[in-house]
Write a protein that holds these residues in place. Structure first.
Motif, PDB file in Angstrom:
ATOM      1  N   PRO A  62     -10.665  19.668   8.963  1.00  0.00           N
ATOM      2  CA  PRO A  62     -10.573  19.181   7.576  1.00  0.00           C
ATOM      3  C   PRO A  62     -10.831  17.675   7.474  1.00  0.00           C
ATOM      4  CG  PRO A  62      -8.393  19.483   8.515  1.00  0.00           C
ATOM      5  CD  PRO A  62      -9.366  19.915   9.568  1.00  0.00           C
ATOM      6  N   ASP A  63     -11.072  17.195   6.239  1.00  0.00           N
ATOM      7  CA  ASP A  63     -11.349  15.766   6.012  1.00  0.00           C
ATOM      8  C   ASP A  63     -10.124  14.915   6.351  1.00  0.00           C
ATOM      9  OD1 ASP A  63     -13.957  15.971   5.266  1.00  0.00           O
ATOM     10  OD2 ASP A  63     -13.579  15.948   3.098  1.00  0.00           O
ATOM     11  N   ARG A  64     -10.352  13.954   7.229  1.00  0.00           N
ATOM     12  CA  ARG A  64      -9.271  13.042   7.609  1.00  0.00           C
ATOM     13  C   ARG A  64      -9.814  11.623   7.721  1.00  0.00           C
ATOM     14  NH1 ARG A  64      -8.607  16.142  12.863  1.00  0.00           N
ATOM     15  NH2 ARG A  64     -10.548  16.887  11.958  1.00  0.00           N
ATOM     16  N   ILE A  65      -8.919  10.679   7.590  1.00  0.00           N
ATOM     17  CA  ILE A  65      -9.269   9.286   7.844  1.00  0.00           C
ATOM     18  C   ILE A  65      -8.356   8.807   8.962  1.00  0.00           C
ATOM     19  CG2 ILE A  65      -9.092   6.936   6.921  1.00  0.00           C
ATOM     20  CD1 ILE A  65      -9.979   8.166   4.221  1.00  0.00           C
ATOM     21  N   VAL A  66      -8.950   8.128   9.927  1.00  0.00           N
ATOM     22  CA  VAL A  66      -8.171   7.647  11.057  1.00  0.00           C
ATOM     23  C   VAL A  66      -8.229   6.124  11.094  1.00  0.00           C
ATOM     24  CG1 VAL A  66      -7.858   7.708  13.565  1.00  0.00           C
ATOM     25  CG2 VAL A  66      -8.696   9.744  12.342  1.00  0.00           C
ATOM     26  N   LEU A  67      -7.054   5.535  11.230  1.00  0.00           N
ATOM     27  CA  LEU A  67      -6.936   4.089  11.320  1.00  0.00           C
ATOM     28  C   LEU A  67      -6.305   3.795  12.677  1.00  0.00           C
ATOM     29  CD1 LEU A  67      -7.556   1.982   9.104  1.00  0.00           C
ATOM     30  CD2 LEU A  67      -5.161   2.098   8.445  1.00  0.00           C
ATOM     31  N   ASP A  68      -7.065   3.210  13.583  1.00  0.00           N
ATOM     32  CA  ASP A  68      -6.522   2.844  14.887  1.00  0.00           C
ATOM     33  C   ASP A  68      -6.180   1.366  14.878  1.00  0.00           C
ATOM     34  OD1 ASP A  68      -6.467   5.280  16.097  1.00  0.00           O
ATOM     35  OD2 ASP A  68      -8.430   5.085  17.057  1.00  0.00           O
ATOM     36  N   VAL A  69      -4.914   1.073  15.124  1.00  0.00           N
ATOM     37  CA  VAL A  69      -4.451  -0.315  15.099  1.00  0.00           C
ATOM     38  C   VAL A  69      -4.089  -0.713  16.523  1.00  0.00           C
ATOM     39  CG1 VAL A  69      -2.888  -1.946  13.976  1.00  0.00           C
ATOM     40  CG2 VAL A  69      -3.494   0.174  12.801  1.00  0.00           C
ATOM     41  N   SER A  70      -4.765  -1.732  17.044  1.00  0.00           N
ATOM     42  CA  SER A  70      -4.552  -2.145  18.429  1.00  0.00           C
ATOM     43  C   SER A  70      -3.223  -2.867  18.594  1.00  0.00           C
ATOM     44  CB  SER A  70      -5.673  -3.084  18.879  1.00  0.00           C
ATOM     45  OG  SER A  70      -6.909  -2.475  18.690  1.00  0.00           O
ATOM     46  N   ASP A  71      -2.566  -2.565  19.690  1.00  0.00           N
ATOM     47  CA  ASP A  71      -1.372  -3.294  20.095  1.00  0.00           C
ATOM     48  C   ASP A  71      -0.341  -3.388  18.954  1.00  0.00           C
ATOM     49  OD1 ASP A  71       0.213  -4.591  21.870  1.00  0.00           O
ATOM     50  OD2 ASP A  71      -0.825  -6.522  21.763  1.00  0.00           O
ATOM     51  N   ALA A  72       0.002  -2.217  18.447  1.00  0.00           N
ATOM     52  CA  ALA A  72       0.931  -2.200  17.307  1.00  0.00           C
ATOM     53  C   ALA A  72       1.855  -0.992  17.380  1.00  0.00           C
ATOM     54  CB  ALA A  72       0.152  -2.171  16.006  1.00  0.00           C
ATOM     55  N   SER A  73       2.981  -1.122  16.709  1.00  0.00           N
ATOM     56  CA  SER A  73       3.904   0.007  16.630  1.00  0.00           C
ATOM     57  C   SER A  73       4.315   0.222  15.181  1.00  0.00           C
ATOM     58  CB  SER A  73       5.153  -0.271  17.471  1.00  0.00           C
ATOM     59  OG  SER A  73       5.918  -1.291  16.865  1.00  0.00           O
ATOM     60  N   LEU A  74       4.753   1.428  14.888  1.00  0.00           N
ATOM     61  CA  LEU A  74       5.163   1.756  13.525  1.00  0.00           C
ATOM     62  C   LEU A  74       6.677   1.615  13.395  1.00  0.00           C
ATOM     63  CD1 LEU A  74       4.170   2.978  10.771  1.00  0.00           C
ATOM     64  CD2 LEU A  74       4.858   5.184  11.693  1.00  0.00           C
ATOM     65  N   GLN A  75       7.115   0.784  12.463  1.00  0.00           N
ATOM     66  CA  GLN A  75       8.554   0.601  12.233  1.00  0.00           C
ATOM     67  C   GLN A  75       8.893   1.019  10.806  1.00  0.00           C
ATOM     68  OE1 GLN A  75      10.606  -0.226  14.687  1.00  0.00           O
ATOM     69  NE2 GLN A  75       8.867  -0.364  16.085  1.00  0.00           N
ATOM     70  N   SER A  76       8.265   2.072  10.345  1.00  0.00           N
ATOM     71  CA  SER A  76       8.461   2.523   8.971  1.00  0.00           C
ATOM     72  C   SER A  76       8.344   4.037   8.953  1.00  0.00           C
ATOM     73  CB  SER A  76       7.378   1.884   8.085  1.00  0.00           C
ATOM     74  OG  SER A  76       7.399   2.447   6.801  1.00  0.00           O
TER      75      SER A  76
END
Ligand SMILES: [Zn+2]
Length: 454
Positions: A62-76
């Motif tokens: 299916p249609d997806r968008i991918v955002l790759d963020v270097s050297d990062a973590s999710l705190q949310s």
């Protein structure tokens, strides 16, 4: 072009995955996500603890968008993000590169064109990563010309007023006591003005934005052009470090830069909104070049004198109840005023950073009063100087024609029956009937037409 960019982005992602970063903690944290919904796009804003490198690409079926963020973590917590009204059905996250990089995946409900860019910190927010998802929207149908379809004077075209509520979305504008935001106050005034013009025969108001989302300064004037606007009015509220500063003001484009220290300061502030709201890769330097040229052209166009006329009229009406910053209309190089062919004005409705004025601007009653003053100014100008082939022009000419209606008219080259009808303040059907014409409306140069009494 876009496909090529996405393919290249994919390649860079591959290359990045082979790259080994420095050891230690994450360079950046994603600590919040905001969603702004505009009619033609949705904007997702990721709040970051510091600047990041990122890559964007799309996946199908299916249609997806991918955002790759270097050297990062999710705190949310992505589950709490309100996606209602957006083309996104779900946001989820994962890690890549041995837990070093963050991957954010958006599942889509509809086809969109994505665009991403970084925003630098401003007064309200820190570093941000912005993802704009553009919907496939049908281009606006061109406005039908009144002459071709005018069966009677009532079908003559309306005067289109583009109403522009400043700022919006990520760009709050000036902020006053109790966190009252310029973008909210000016949208309230814009909506009041819209309602007043909607009720007035001969006018058709259109809002550049009718919600809490950002539009770049360039696309505000572009929208006005697409609307075939006869006039553009941008509504703002001022902010200043010195909270004693107060007073409303009305602005037109200056022939050369700002006319005063205050004007220069304001011009810089309003122009910088493009950096705040974000138009990736556009520098202010380029804009100044373009602006300089346009300013030069502007000084030679009639729209400048119309702008001044409307501005004077609004200034006069506002000064009846509001403290004015100056006794006359002021001039500055605001980007939104730079349409060379559309009379454009900017109204600063007061200082939101001043306690008294903020309290007034927050109230519905005062917002309506402001809108009434702008409305009265617009109406006075266009009643005195209506554009050709508008209902207001017909009214003005029709009254003159009633005093001395010519009983006949000799057709000249370029005439059409509907133009002759509107010029003489009679309906097209009455003109046809008086001359025994069919609906084909064929008239010949030199033909003498009977003009019935209106
Ligand atoms: Zn503003």
């Amino acid at each position: 072009m876009r496909n090529r960019m996405i393919r290249r982005a994919g390649l860079i992602v591959l290359l990045l995955s082979c790259w080994l970063g420095t050891a230690g903690g994450y360079a950046a944290e994603v600590h919040n996500v905001r969603v702004w919904i505009a009619p033609d796009h949705a904007r997702l804003v990721f709040d970051l603890s510091s600047e990041v490198q990122h890559k964007l690409f799309t996946l199908k079926k299916p249609d997806r968008i991918v955002l790759d963020v270097s050297d990062a973590s999710l705190q949310s917590n992505l589950e709490t993000v309100d996606l209602s009204g957006s083309p996104v059905s779900l946001i989820r996250s994962g890690s890549r590169n041995g837990g070093k990089d963050l991957r954010i995946v958006l599942d889509l409900k509809e086809h969109v064109k994505p665009k991403s860019f970084a925003l630098k910190p401003n007064d309200q927010y820190g570093h941000r990563l912005v993802l704009d998802l553009y919907r496939d929207v049908a281009p606006e149908a061109p406005q039908k010309t009144a002459v071709a379809s005018a069966d009677d004077p009532a079908a003559l075209r309306d005067i289109v007023i583009a109403i522009d509520a400043g700022h919006g979305g990520e760009d709050p504008g000036a902020i006053g006591p109790g966190r009252v935001k310029e973008k909210t106050v000016v949208l309230g005034i814009a909506r009041e003005l819209n309602a007043l013009l909607q009720k007035e025969r001969g006018f058709q108001p259109k809002l550049t934005r009718d919600g809490d989302y950002y539009i770049s300064l360039r696309s505000r004037t572009e929208r006005a052009r697409k609307m075939n606007a006869d006039m553009f009015v941008s509504i703002h509220a001022d902010g200043f470090r010195d909270h004693r500063a107060r007073g409303a003001s009305v602005w037109v484009l200056s022939p050369r830069g700002a006319s005063s220290e205050m004007g220069r300061w304001l011009a810089q502030k309003e122009n910088s909104a493009d950096l705040i709201g974000g138009v990736g890769g556009v520098s202010l330097e380029d804009k100044d070049d373009v602006l300089a040229k346009v300013l030069l052209d502007m000084s030679m166009t009639a729209s400048r004198s119309d702008s001044r006329d409307i501005a004077h009229s609004i200034h006069k009406n506002m000064s009846k109840f509001a403290k004015m910053h100056k006794k006359q209309v002021e001039q500055a190089g605001f980007v939104v005023l730079k349409s060379p062919d559309i009379p454009s004005i900017l109204v600063e409705t007061g200082f939101i950073t001043n306690h008294d004025e903020a309290a007034k601007l927050k109230s519905k009653a005062y917002q309506r009063k402001m809108a009434e003053a702008i409305f009265a100014g617009i109406k006075a100008h266009f009643s005195a100087k209506p554009p050709a082939l508008t209902w207001l022009a017909w009214q003005k000419e029709g009254r003159g024609a009633a005093r001395a209606t010519p009983s006949s008219y000799k057709v000249v080259r370029g005439d059409t029956l509907s133009v002759i009808a509107s010029r003489n303040g009679v309906s097209l059907s009455a003109l046809r009937k008086a001359n025994g014409l069919s609906n084909a409306d064929q008239i010949l140069v030199g033909q003498v037409l009977k003009i019935p009494a209106s």
